[in-house]
Design a protein around this motif. Structure first.
Motif, PDB file in Angstrom:
ATOM      1  N   ASP A   1       0.838  -1.200   0.000  1.00  0.00           N
ATOM      2  CA  ASP A   1       0.000   0.000   0.000  1.00  0.00           C
ATOM      3  C   ASP A   1       0.875   1.253   0.000  1.00  0.00           C
ATOM      4  OD1 ASP A   1      -1.999   1.838   0.172  1.00  0.00           O
ATOM      5  OD2 ASP A   1      -2.860   1.083   2.032  1.00  0.00           O
ATOM      6  N   THR A   2       1.304   1.655  -1.183  1.00  0.00           N
ATOM      7  CA  THR A   2       2.074   2.886  -1.358  1.00  0.00           C
ATOM      8  C   THR A   2       1.304   3.829  -2.277  1.00  0.00           C
ATOM      9  OG1 THR A   2       3.230   2.112  -3.351  1.00  0.00           O
ATOM     10  CG2 THR A   2       4.227   1.560  -1.215  1.00  0.00           C
ATOM     11  N   PRO A   3       1.631   5.117  -2.273  1.00  0.00           N
ATOM     12  CA  PRO A   3       0.960   6.038  -3.193  1.00  0.00           C
ATOM     13  C   PRO A   3       1.106   5.618  -4.651  1.00  0.00           C
ATOM     14  CG  PRO A   3       2.116   7.271  -1.503  1.00  0.00           C
ATOM     15  CD  PRO A   3       2.503   5.826  -1.314  1.00  0.00           C
ATOM     16  N   GLY A   4       2.282   5.106  -5.024  1.00  0.00           N
ATOM     17  CA  GLY A   4       2.489   4.686  -6.398  1.00  0.00           C
ATOM     18  C   GLY A   4       1.594   3.516  -6.787  1.00  0.00           C
ATOM     19  N   THR A   5       1.449   2.555  -5.863  1.00  0.00           N
ATOM     20  CA  THR A   5       0.586   1.409  -6.143  1.00  0.00           C
ATOM     21  C   THR A   5      -0.870   1.835  -6.226  1.00  0.00           C
ATOM     22  OG1 THR A   5       2.131  -0.032  -4.982  1.00  0.00           O
ATOM     23  CG2 THR A   5      -0.059  -0.899  -5.366  1.00  0.00           C
ATOM     24  N   ARG A   6      -1.279   2.705  -5.321  1.00  0.00           N
ATOM     25  CA  ARG A   6      -2.668   3.170  -5.351  1.00  0.00           C
ATOM     26  C   ARG A   6      -2.975   3.937  -6.632  1.00  0.00           C
ATOM     27  NH1 ARG A   6      -6.135   2.529  -1.555  1.00  0.00           N
ATOM     28  NH2 ARG A   6      -5.508   1.659   0.450  1.00  0.00           N
ATOM     29  N   ALA A   7      -1.984   4.647  -7.137  1.00  0.00           N
ATOM     30  CA  ALA A   7      -2.193   5.416  -8.364  1.00  0.00           C
ATOM     31  C   ALA A   7      -2.471   4.512  -9.555  1.00  0.00           C
ATOM     32  CB  ALA A   7      -0.970   6.287  -8.653  1.00  0.00           C
ATOM     33  N   GLY A   8      -2.028   3.256  -9.484  1.00  0.00           N
ATOM     34  CA  GLY A   8      -2.277   2.321 -10.572  1.00  0.00           C
ATOM     35  C   GLY A   8      -3.712   1.867 -10.671  1.00  0.00           C
ATOM     36  N   GLY A   9      -4.488   2.044  -9.589  1.00  0.00           N
ATOM     37  CA  GLY A   9      -5.919   1.776  -9.621  1.00  0.00           C
ATOM     38  C   GLY A   9      -6.322   0.318  -9.518  1.00  0.00           C
ATOM     39  N   ARG A  10      -5.363  -0.583  -9.196  1.00  0.00           N
ATOM     40  CA  ARG A  10      -5.706  -2.005  -9.169  1.00  0.00           C
ATOM     41  C   ARG A  10      -5.652  -2.625  -7.779  1.00  0.00           C
ATOM     42  NH1 ARG A  10      -2.214  -5.566 -12.617  1.00  0.00           N
ATOM     43  NH2 ARG A  10      -0.503  -4.355 -11.748  1.00  0.00           N
ATOM     44  N   ILE A  11      -5.213  -1.868  -6.778  1.00  0.00           N
ATOM     45  CA  ILE A  11      -4.929  -2.484  -5.487  1.00  0.00           C
ATOM     46  C   ILE A  11      -6.190  -2.979  -4.792  1.00  0.00           C
ATOM     47  CG2 ILE A  11      -4.938  -0.295  -4.208  1.00  0.00           C
ATOM     48  CD1 ILE A  11      -2.617  -1.492  -2.527  1.00  0.00           C
ATOM     49  N   GLU A  12      -7.296  -2.250  -4.902  1.00  0.00           N
ATOM     50  CA  GLU A  12      -8.511  -2.660  -4.213  1.00  0.00           C
ATOM     51  C   GLU A  12      -8.986  -4.023  -4.711  1.00  0.00           C
ATOM     52  OE1 GLU A  12      -8.018   0.267  -5.590  1.00  0.00           O
ATOM     53  OE2 GLU A  12      -8.124   1.711  -3.929  1.00  0.00           O
ATOM     54  N   GLN A  13      -8.955  -4.216  -6.014  1.00  0.00           N
ATOM     55  CA  GLN A  13      -9.353  -5.492  -6.581  1.00  0.00           C
ATOM     56  C   GLN A  13      -8.373  -6.599  -6.204  1.00  0.00           C
ATOM     57  OE1 GLN A  13      -9.717  -5.404 -10.836  1.00  0.00           O
ATOM     58  NE2 GLN A  13     -10.362  -7.547 -10.999  1.00  0.00           N
ATOM     59  N   ALA A  14      -7.091  -6.263  -6.173  1.00  0.00           N
ATOM     60  CA  ALA A  14      -6.071  -7.259  -5.870  1.00  0.00           C
ATOM     61  C   ALA A  14      -6.167  -7.768  -4.445  1.00  0.00           C
ATOM     62  CB  ALA A  14      -4.685  -6.667  -6.116  1.00  0.00           C
ATOM     63  N   VAL A  15      -6.537  -6.905  -3.513  1.00  0.00           N
ATOM     64  CA  VAL A  15      -6.591  -7.297  -2.105  1.00  0.00           C
ATOM     65  C   VAL A  15      -7.519  -8.485  -1.890  1.00  0.00           C
ATOM     66  CG1 VAL A  15      -7.465  -6.526   0.139  1.00  0.00           C
ATOM     67  CG2 VAL A  15      -5.858  -5.104  -1.117  1.00  0.00           C
ATOM     68  N   ALA A  16      -8.555  -8.587  -2.688  1.00  0.00           N
ATOM     69  CA  ALA A  16      -9.513  -9.685  -2.541  1.00  0.00           C
ATOM     70  C   ALA A  16      -8.894 -11.035  -2.841  1.00  0.00           C
ATOM     71  CB  ALA A  16     -10.714  -9.454  -3.460  1.00  0.00           C
ATOM     72  N   THR A  17      -7.765 -11.055  -3.531  1.00  0.00           N
ATOM     73  CA  THR A  17      -7.106 -12.314  -3.885  1.00  0.00           C
ATOM     74  C   THR A  17      -6.016 -12.713  -2.896  1.00  0.00           C
ATOM     75  OG1 THR A  17      -5.361 -11.305  -5.254  1.00  0.00           O
ATOM     76  CG2 THR A  17      -7.488 -11.734  -6.310  1.00  0.00           C
ATOM     77  N   ILE A  18      -5.723 -11.879  -1.919  1.00  0.00           N
ATOM     78  CA  ILE A  18      -4.635 -12.127  -0.975  1.00  0.00           C
ATOM     79  C   ILE A  18      -5.176 -12.886   0.237  1.00  0.00           C
ATOM     80  CG2 ILE A  18      -2.895 -11.054   0.514  1.00  0.00           C
ATOM     81  CD1 ILE A  18      -2.957  -8.639  -1.409  1.00  0.00           C
ATOM     82  N   PRO A  19      -4.613 -14.052   0.560  1.00  0.00           N
ATOM     83  CA  PRO A  19      -5.122 -14.812   1.705  1.00  0.00           C
ATOM     84  C   PRO A  19      -5.183 -14.016   3.007  1.00  0.00           C
ATOM     85  CG  PRO A  19      -3.745 -16.229   0.380  1.00  0.00           C
ATOM     86  CD  PRO A  19      -3.634 -14.855  -0.224  1.00  0.00           C
ATOM     87  N   LEU A  20      -4.213 -13.157   3.273  1.00  0.00           N
ATOM     88  CA  LEU A  20      -4.250 -12.363   4.504  1.00  0.00           C
ATOM     89  C   LEU A  20      -5.225 -11.191   4.432  1.00  0.00           C
ATOM     90  CD1 LEU A  20      -0.549 -12.273   5.787  1.00  0.00           C
ATOM     91  CD2 LEU A  20      -2.465 -13.682   6.569  1.00  0.00           C
ATOM     92  N   GLY A  21      -5.803 -10.956   3.269  1.00  0.00           N
ATOM     93  CA  GLY A  21      -6.894 -10.007   3.154  1.00  0.00           C
ATOM     94  C   GLY A  21      -6.520  -8.545   3.105  1.00  0.00           C
ATOM     95  N   ARG A  22      -5.255  -8.238   2.883  1.00  0.00           N
ATOM     96  CA  ARG A  22      -4.831  -6.844   2.804  1.00  0.00           C
ATOM     97  C   ARG A  22      -3.500  -6.746   2.091  1.00  0.00           C
ATOM     98  NH1 ARG A  22      -0.665  -5.701   6.276  1.00  0.00           N
ATOM     99  NH2 ARG A  22      -0.290  -7.192   7.959  1.00  0.00           N
ATOM    100  N   ALA A  23      -3.181  -5.554   1.638  1.00  0.00           N
ATOM    101  CA  ALA A  23      -1.845  -5.285   1.109  1.00  0.00           C
ATOM    102  C   ALA A  23      -0.882  -5.086   2.275  1.00  0.00           C
ATOM    103  CB  ALA A  23      -1.867  -4.045   0.224  1.00  0.00           C
TER     104      ALA A  23
END
Length: 252
Positions: A197-219
């Motif tokens: 969860d960095t500003p650069g990653t958030r700027a890419g617009g995909r992190i919210e969708q990606a979090v749903a695929t992470i077993p620990l449930g967060r970035a």
């Protein structure tokens, strides 16, 4: 490998020195803050002079800004030697290559300019930094290098054709340099973060969708990645390895 050989610092205290690229923002900044919290001096390298100046203002005298483009080895050498006397330094014990770029590319839209930009920063910049700092690590009696690879080097993502390839190159050069520098008491390892969860990653617009695929449930938080970087620098029998930090994403 020793992270324990101190050098005199401006306050009269003693400190080892770490060099961190990409230190003005994101995970590089978090790594710089982690070393500072441990009482180290940090040479913060970044090509964004304004952001680097702000970081220096926020972090204090133990953070020493080095505004330079790591893709230009001659300029990097000059900046480190003239500004910080790195060639004669005895206190440099850690080098962290956190600088990187990740513009999206596919086979349909890549071009030579994109290829060179991505590989110049992510691969050549990493090699330039290691080449320019290894003499000081040798003078200090050894130390640690930590490179930033990525989960995309191991489990590719759509739209990251050249980024994934560049980070796979970082994994391989980490293995090669782990062998090459072992006799000097220098360990060389890499971290391969997943979603952070960095500003650069958030700027890419995909992190919210990606979090749903992470077993620990967060970035991951940048500070969590920085903690692992610190562990790899603060004494380690590991070398040539890549540590995946993905919240369980790669085990699926």
């Amino acid at each position: 490998m020793a992270a324990s050989s101190p050098t005199e610092h401006a306050s009269g205290q003693t400190s080892s020195t770490a060099l961190v690229t990409g230190a003005a923002s994101g995970m590089g900044l978090a790594v710089a803050e982690r070393f500072l919290a441990e009482g180290w001096t940090v040479l913060g390298v970044d090509r964004d002079g304004d952001a680097l100046a702000k970081a220096a203002s926020d972090l204090g005298f133990a953070f020493r800004p080095v505004p330079v483009d790591i893709t230009d080895r001659a300029a990097l050498s000059t900046a480190l030697d003239r500004s910080h006397g790195l060639s004669g330094a005895t206190g440099l014990r850690a080098v962290v290559n956190a600088a990187g770029i990740y513009p999206p590319t596919t086979l349909a839209d890549f071009d030579e300019a994109a290829y060179r930009r991505i590989f110049d920063v992510n691969v050549l910049g990493t090699l330039n930094t290691i080449a320019e700092t290894v003499p000081a690590l040798r003078t200090a009696g050894g130390g640690a290098v930590v490179n930033f690879a990525s989960i995309d080097a191991l489990a590719v993502s759509p739209g990251q054709l050249l980024y994934s390839a560049s980070k796979a190159a970082v994994v391989t050069l980490t293995r090669s340099l782990g062998v090459e520098l072992a006799a000097d008491g220098i360990t060389v390892n890499a971290v391969a973060p997943g979603w952070v969860d960095t500003p650069g990653t958030r700027a890419g617009g995909r992190i919210e969708q990606a979090v749903a695929t992470i077993p620990l449930g967060r970035a991951a938080r940048p500070e969590e990645i920085a903690d692992w970087v610190w562990k790899l620098c603060d004494g380690s029998y590991m070398t040539g390895e890549t540590l995946v930090i993905s919240g369980g994403l790669t085990v699926r």
